[in-house]
Design a protein around this motif. Sequence first.
Motif, PDB file in Angstrom:
ATOM      1  N   ILE A   1       0.837  -1.186   0.000  1.00  0.00           N
ATOM      2  CA  ILE A   1       0.000   0.000   0.000  1.00  0.00           C
ATOM      3  C   ILE A   1       0.876   1.241   0.000  1.00  0.00           C
ATOM      4  N   GLY A   2       0.504   2.241  -0.799  1.00  0.00           N
ATOM      5  CA  GLY A   2       1.243   3.496  -0.855  1.00  0.00           C
ATOM      6  C   GLY A   2       0.715   4.475   0.173  1.00  0.00           C
ATOM      7  N   LEU A   3       1.595   5.073   0.959  1.00  0.00           N
ATOM      8  CA  LEU A   3       1.208   5.970   2.041  1.00  0.00           C
ATOM      9  C   LEU A   3       1.847   7.332   1.836  1.00  0.00           C
ATOM     10  N   LEU A   4       1.021   8.385   1.886  1.00  0.00           N
ATOM     11  CA  LEU A   4       1.549   9.746   1.810  1.00  0.00           C
ATOM     12  C   LEU A   4       2.072  10.199   3.164  1.00  0.00           C
ATOM     13  N   PHE A   5       1.358   9.783   4.236  1.00  0.00           N
ATOM     14  CA  PHE A   5       1.731  10.212   5.582  1.00  0.00           C
ATOM     15  C   PHE A   5       1.815   8.977   6.487  1.00  0.00           C
ATOM     16  N   PRO A   6       2.971   8.318   6.517  1.00  0.00           N
ATOM     17  CA  PRO A   6       3.109   7.105   7.338  1.00  0.00           C
ATOM     18  C   PRO A   6       2.788   7.332   8.804  1.00  0.00           C
ATOM     19  N   GLU A   7       3.061   8.528   9.329  1.00  0.00           N
ATOM     20  CA  GLU A   7       2.781   8.791  10.740  1.00  0.00           C
ATOM     21  C   GLU A   7       1.298   8.661  11.048  1.00  0.00           C
ATOM     22  N   SER A   8       0.458   9.263  10.192  1.00  0.00           N
ATOM     23  CA  SER A   8      -0.988   9.152  10.409  1.00  0.00           C
ATOM     24  C   SER A   8      -1.482   7.741  10.101  1.00  0.00           C
ATOM     25  N   ALA A   9      -0.800   7.047   9.170  1.00  0.00           N
ATOM     26  CA  ALA A   9      -1.196   5.678   8.851  1.00  0.00           C
ATOM     27  C   ALA A   9      -1.031   4.762  10.054  1.00  0.00           C
ATOM     28  N   ALA A  10      -0.076   5.077  10.936  1.00  0.00           N
ATOM     29  CA  ALA A  10       0.131   4.245  12.123  1.00  0.00           C
ATOM     30  C   ALA A  10      -1.118   4.206  12.995  1.00  0.00           C
ATOM     31  N   ASP A  11      -1.917   5.271  12.977  1.00  0.00           N
ATOM     32  CA  ASP A  11      -3.125   5.305  13.800  1.00  0.00           C
ATOM     33  C   ASP A  11      -4.113   4.240  13.364  1.00  0.00           C
ATOM     34  N   TRP A  12      -4.496   4.256  12.062  1.00  0.00           N
ATOM     35  CA  TRP A  12      -5.521   3.297  11.647  1.00  0.00           C
ATOM     36  C   TRP A  12      -4.975   1.882  11.524  1.00  0.00           C
ATOM     37  N   ILE A  13      -3.678   1.731  11.309  1.00  0.00           N
ATOM     38  CA  ILE A  13      -3.111   0.381  11.298  1.00  0.00           C
ATOM     39  C   ILE A  13      -3.121  -0.206  12.705  1.00  0.00           C
ATOM     40  N   THR A  14      -2.777   0.608  13.704  1.00  0.00           N
ATOM     41  CA  THR A  14      -2.829   0.144  15.093  1.00  0.00           C
ATOM     42  C   THR A  14      -4.249  -0.244  15.486  1.00  0.00           C
ATOM     43  N   ALA A  15      -5.231   0.504  14.974  1.00  0.00           N
ATOM     44  CA  ALA A  15      -6.627   0.221  15.305  1.00  0.00           C
ATOM     45  C   ALA A  15      -7.086  -1.126  14.772  1.00  0.00           C
ATOM     46  N   GLN A  16      -6.366  -1.707  13.795  1.00  0.00           N
ATOM     47  CA  GLN A  16      -6.733  -3.020  13.271  1.00  0.00           C
ATOM     48  C   GLN A  16      -6.356  -4.150  14.224  1.00  0.00           C
ATOM     49  N   GLY A  17      -5.525  -3.829  15.233  1.00  0.00           N
ATOM     50  CA  GLY A  17      -5.131  -4.842  16.199  1.00  0.00           C
ATOM     51  C   GLY A  17      -4.298  -5.948  15.558  1.00  0.00           C
ATOM     52  N   PRO A  18      -4.550  -7.197  15.945  1.00  0.00           N
ATOM     53  CA  PRO A  18      -3.746  -8.312  15.425  1.00  0.00           C
ATOM     54  C   PRO A  18      -4.093  -8.698  13.991  1.00  0.00           C
ATOM     55  N   ASP A  19      -5.108  -8.064  13.394  1.00  0.00           N
ATOM     56  CA  ASP A  19      -5.514  -8.433  12.038  1.00  0.00           C
ATOM     57  C   ASP A  19      -4.545  -7.921  10.981  1.00  0.00           C
ATOM     58  N   VAL A  20      -3.727  -6.918  11.316  1.00  0.00           N
ATOM     59  CA  VAL A  20      -2.772  -6.351  10.364  1.00  0.00           C
ATOM     60  C   VAL A  20      -1.410  -6.233  11.048  1.00  0.00           C
ATOM     61  N   VAL A  21      -0.375  -6.711  10.382  1.00  0.00           N
ATOM     62  CA  VAL A  21       0.994  -6.626  10.893  1.00  0.00           C
ATOM     63  C   VAL A  21       1.847  -5.911   9.851  1.00  0.00           C
ATOM     64  N   VAL A  22       2.586  -4.881  10.289  1.00  0.00           N
ATOM     65  CA  VAL A  22       3.465  -4.146   9.384  1.00  0.00           C
ATOM     66  C   VAL A  22       4.779  -4.909   9.240  1.00  0.00           C
TER      67      VAL A  22
ATOM     68  N   PRO B   1       7.802  -0.441   6.026  1.00  0.00           N
ATOM     69  CA  PRO B   1       9.174  -0.177   6.477  1.00  0.00           C
ATOM     70  C   PRO B   1       9.320  -0.367   7.987  1.00  0.00           C
ATOM     71  N   ASP B   2      10.547  -0.482   8.432  1.00  0.00           N
ATOM     72  CA  ASP B   2      10.815  -0.749   9.847  1.00  0.00           C
ATOM     73  C   ASP B   2      10.313   0.366  10.749  1.00  0.00           C
ATOM     74  N   VAL B   3      10.424   1.625  10.288  1.00  0.00           N
ATOM     75  CA  VAL B   3      10.026   2.743  11.145  1.00  0.00           C
ATOM     76  C   VAL B   3       8.524   2.705  11.408  1.00  0.00           C
ATOM     77  N   LEU B   4       7.730   2.322  10.407  1.00  0.00           N
ATOM     78  CA  LEU B   4       6.286   2.212  10.604  1.00  0.00           C
ATOM     79  C   LEU B   4       5.959   1.032  11.510  1.00  0.00           C
ATOM     80  N   ALA B   5       6.653  -0.088  11.311  1.00  0.00           N
ATOM     81  CA  ALA B   5       6.422  -1.261  12.163  1.00  0.00           C
ATOM     82  C   ALA B   5       6.733  -0.950  13.617  1.00  0.00           C
TER      83      ALA B   5
END
Length: 330
Positions: A282-303, A306-310
């Motif tokens: 997935i292409g992300l313009l703002f990885p920092e804000s993407a961390a919010d909704w990815i975290t909200a997915q809980g264990p269903d999504v694992v980064v 890149p390492d900094v986002l993970a």
Amino acid sequence: MSTARAERLVNLVLALLSTRQYLSAERIRGIVPGYGDASSDDAYFRMFERDKTELRELGIPLETGRNSAFDAIEGYRIARRDYELGEIDLAPDEAAAVALASRLWDSPELTGQAQGALVKLRAAGLEVDDQARTVIEPRVRAEPAFGPLLAAVQSGQAVRFEYRRSGSPERIMRTLEPWGVVSWKARWYVVGHDRDRGATRCFRLSRVTGQVRPVGKPGAVHRPDGVNLLQLVSATSGDSEPAPVTTARLWVADGRAAGVRRRGTVIGRSAVDGQEGDLVEIGLLFPESAADWITAQGPDVVVLEPDVLAKTVQDRLEAVVARQQQGSVR
């Protein structure tokens, strides 16, 4: 709006969309789940009248008429040609915002609009789950000036307010013809024509002090054609250059995180802790804000990359777990 009422409205919309004939109130009572719980005929008709009013306020074209000249009772239907929406393509963060709208907004004027959006999207066939359990329970608070400025935009009326410039305690009275209120990088802005400067200006809502007072008659302000509000705000903030796109690689559990799947591209299969899932880029313009909704997915999504986002997502998950543990100790 309660969950039961929202579900009843969606069922009513679907029933009226699925037929070309006009359905009588009695027929609707028998086929739409939720109306059978009415304690009496009067209770049902009061409920039905409230629901009809609600649908019209949501902008749903509810028609009344008779199927033939011999029908003595009017019925109801929704013309599909007037109701059908274009293709709905929500980004993962947008879908999450809609699904959690009733819990996100603290402002009463936004809570009603969010609930209306849920009804429309469900009836249009988009799956949204506003009752889903989330890892993070955010609260989005609009600035005090948000409501009055939004009302001024909708009514086409100029406003006056005190404004504190960046880095200065001085407050200056401004008179603005507002064209719109937009969010840019987690901040709210109002954009319009500044009468004092005779030019287009953007004002951050957090720097608006005191009351926002209407000036002149409603309908006097008109937004110029072709104006891009977000572009004006980004240019004013000194960040008009497009941000570089970061490619992230995610693992998504089978049957979960549909919003992430719509935005990304499945490139393969993999397993995490013995559970099968898809590899999604997935292409992300703002990885920092993407961390919010990815975290909200809980264990269903694992980064995975890149390492900094993970690392950012992992830190936020650990912080949530730590807070839960502290709460249980108390």
